[in-house]
Design an enzyme around this catalytic site. Structure first.
Site, mmCIF file in Angstrom:
data_model
loop_
_atom_site.group_PDB
_atom_site.id
_atom_site.type_symbol
_atom_site.label_atom_id
_atom_site.label_comp_id
_atom_site.label_asym_id
_atom_site.label_seq_id
_atom_site.Cartn_x
_atom_site.Cartn_y
_atom_site.Cartn_z
ATOM 1 N N GLY A 294 67.112 20.556 53.342
ATOM 2 C CA GLY A 294 67.018 20.728 54.895
ATOM 3 C C GLY A 294 68.029 19.962 55.211
ATOM 4 N N ASP A 295 68.841 18.987 54.728
ATOM 5 C CA ASP A 295 70.037 18.173 55.168
ATOM 6 C C ASP A 295 70.892 17.855 53.791
ATOM 7 O OD1 ASP A 295 71.799 16.933 56.747
ATOM 8 O OD2 ASP A 295 70.495 15.239 56.858
ATOM 9 N N TYR A 296 71.282 18.963 53.568
ATOM 10 C CA TYR A 296 72.476 18.954 52.359
ATOM 11 C C TYR A 296 73.716 18.679 52.687
ATOM 12 C CZ TYR A 296 73.578 20.145 47.301
ATOM 13 O OH TYR A 296 73.733 20.149 46.033
ATOM 14 N N SER A 297 73.912 17.504 53.090
ATOM 15 C CA SER A 297 75.108 16.991 53.244
ATOM 16 C C SER A 297 75.781 15.885 52.507
ATOM 17 C CB SER A 297 74.956 16.336 54.809
ATOM 18 O OG SER A 297 73.969 15.006 54.752
ATOM 19 N N ASN B 82 74.238 12.833 51.383
ATOM 20 C CA ASN B 82 72.774 12.750 50.663
ATOM 21 C C ASN B 82 72.959 13.406 49.277
ATOM 22 O OD1 ASN B 82 71.688 12.113 53.018
ATOM 23 N ND2 ASN B 82 71.233 14.042 53.768
#
Length: 280
Positions: A205-208, A211
Site C-alpha cells: 500500500g505504500d511500498y516506498s 518503508n
C-alpha cells in the site's frame, strides 16, 4: 543475484531529533521510565513516530496518534499481526487505546532504509533495486485469498473523490510529472486511465524507500508502515516504488521491472496508480 556485503552506512543527519515523550498511558509511563526519546522526521502521516533507546535494552519504536491517526494504528496492528508470520516486520510489544488516542509499541528492525542505502551507495543501485524488487515479488506471491484485508479500487476512488470534494488534495505536493496540475486534473486523469481489470495480489500500500529496511548484505530485514496493506492491483506498489526510484535516476527505474519479473511494464496502469497516489 550475487550478493556482496555492502560497507556499513554512516549516520544520516536530519532523519530524527531528540524529543520529549508524547502523552503516555500509565502502563507505558512505567515501562519506558528513564528511556531516551528521538522523534522521527521522515514520512510521518498522521501518527507521531519515536525511537526509544535504553541502556542494555533493544531499541523500540512508538507510534502515537489521535482521532483518525489512532484508528489507523488499530488497522496497522491487525496487519502487523497477520503479516508477521510471512514477512519480516517490527513485532508489536504493546498496544493501547484510550479515548481518541492510540499507542503502538514495536521492536526496532535491524538495518537501514532503502533510501539511505541508495543515498550513500548509488553505485550499488542495481543490487539494491534487485533486492527491493525480489522482496516485493515475495510479498505479492502471498495467497491473496487468505488475506483478510481488502483495498478495493472502488473504495480507493471513493476516498479520493471525498478528498477532492473536501479540498484535501494538495496540488503543491504533486510530483514533477504533474506539476501545475489541479486536483481536478488528477481526478479527470484517473477517469481516463482507469484500468478495466485488477491484477489482485497482497500489496503493501505504500511500498516506498523509507518503508523498506535492508541489512549490510542488502537483504530485506523488515517492512514498516503496513497500515494500508491489503489485496489490490500489484501496480499500486510498483508505481510507488518506481516513482521513488526516480530520485536516483532513470537507470534505477529501468532496473525495477526486469528485476521484479515484468518484461513490458504497463505504463498506462503505472500512470493511473501514480495519479491515485497524488490524492492521498
Amino acid at each position: 543475484m550475487t550478493r556482496h556485503a555492502a560497507p556499513p552506512l554512516p549516520p544520516t543527519p536530519g532523519r530524527e531529533k531528540s524529543a520529549r515523550p508524547p502523552t503516555l498511558p500509565p502502563s507505558l509511563t512505567a515501562r519506558l521510565d528513564g528511556a531516551r526519546w528521538r522523534r522521527n522526521l521522515v514520512g510521518e502521516a498522521g501518527a507521531a513516530v519515536y525511537r526509544i533507546t535504553r541502556d542494555g535494552a533493544p531499541d523500540l519504536y512508538l507510534k502515537h496518534g489521535r482521532g483518525q491517526a489512532a484508528a489507523a494504528l488499530v488497522d496497522e496492528l491487525a496487519r502487523l499481526r497477520w503479516l508477521a508470520a510471512q514477512m519480516p516486520v517490527g513485532m508489536p510489544v504493546h498496544f493501547e487505546c484510550s479515548g481518541n488516542q492510540a499507542w503502538l509499541l514495536t521492536r526496532a528492525i535491524p538495518g537501514r532504509t532503502a533510501y539511505e542505502w541508495l543515498q550513500h551507495h548509488p553505485s550499488r543501485a542495481p543490487d539494491i533495486v534487485a533486492a527491493l524488487a525480489q522482496a516485493l515479488a515475495r510479498l505479492h506471491a502471498l495467497p491473496a485469498a487468505l488475506c483478510p484485508f481488502q483495498s478495493p479500487l472502488e473504495q480507493r476512488l471513493a476516498q479520493a473523490h471525498e478528498r477532492l470534494a473536501a479540498g484535501l488534495i494538495d496540488a503543491d505536493d504533486f510530483d514533477d510529472a504533474r506539476r501545475g496540475w489541479t486536483p481536478q486534473d488528477v481526478w479527470d486523469a484517473l477517469q481516463r486511465l482507469r484500468p478495466r481489470t485488477v491484477d489482485a495480489v497482497v500489496t503493501h500500500g505504500d511500498y516506498s524507500l523509507d518503508n523498506l529496511l535492508l541489512d549490510d548484505e542488502l537483504r530485506l530485514t523488515g517492512l514498516i508502515d503496513v497500515g494500508r496493506l491489503g489485496v489490490a492491483d500489484r501496480y499500486q506498489d510498483l508505481a510507488i516504488l518506481w516513482n521513488c526510484l526516480g530520485e536516483f535516476g532513470a537507470a534505477a527505474q529501468r532496473a525495477l521491472f526486469p528485476a521484479y519479473g515484468i518484461a513490458r511494464p504497463d505504463h498506462r496502469r503505472l500512470d493511473f496508480y501514480l495519479c491515485l497516489d497524488e490524492c492521498f
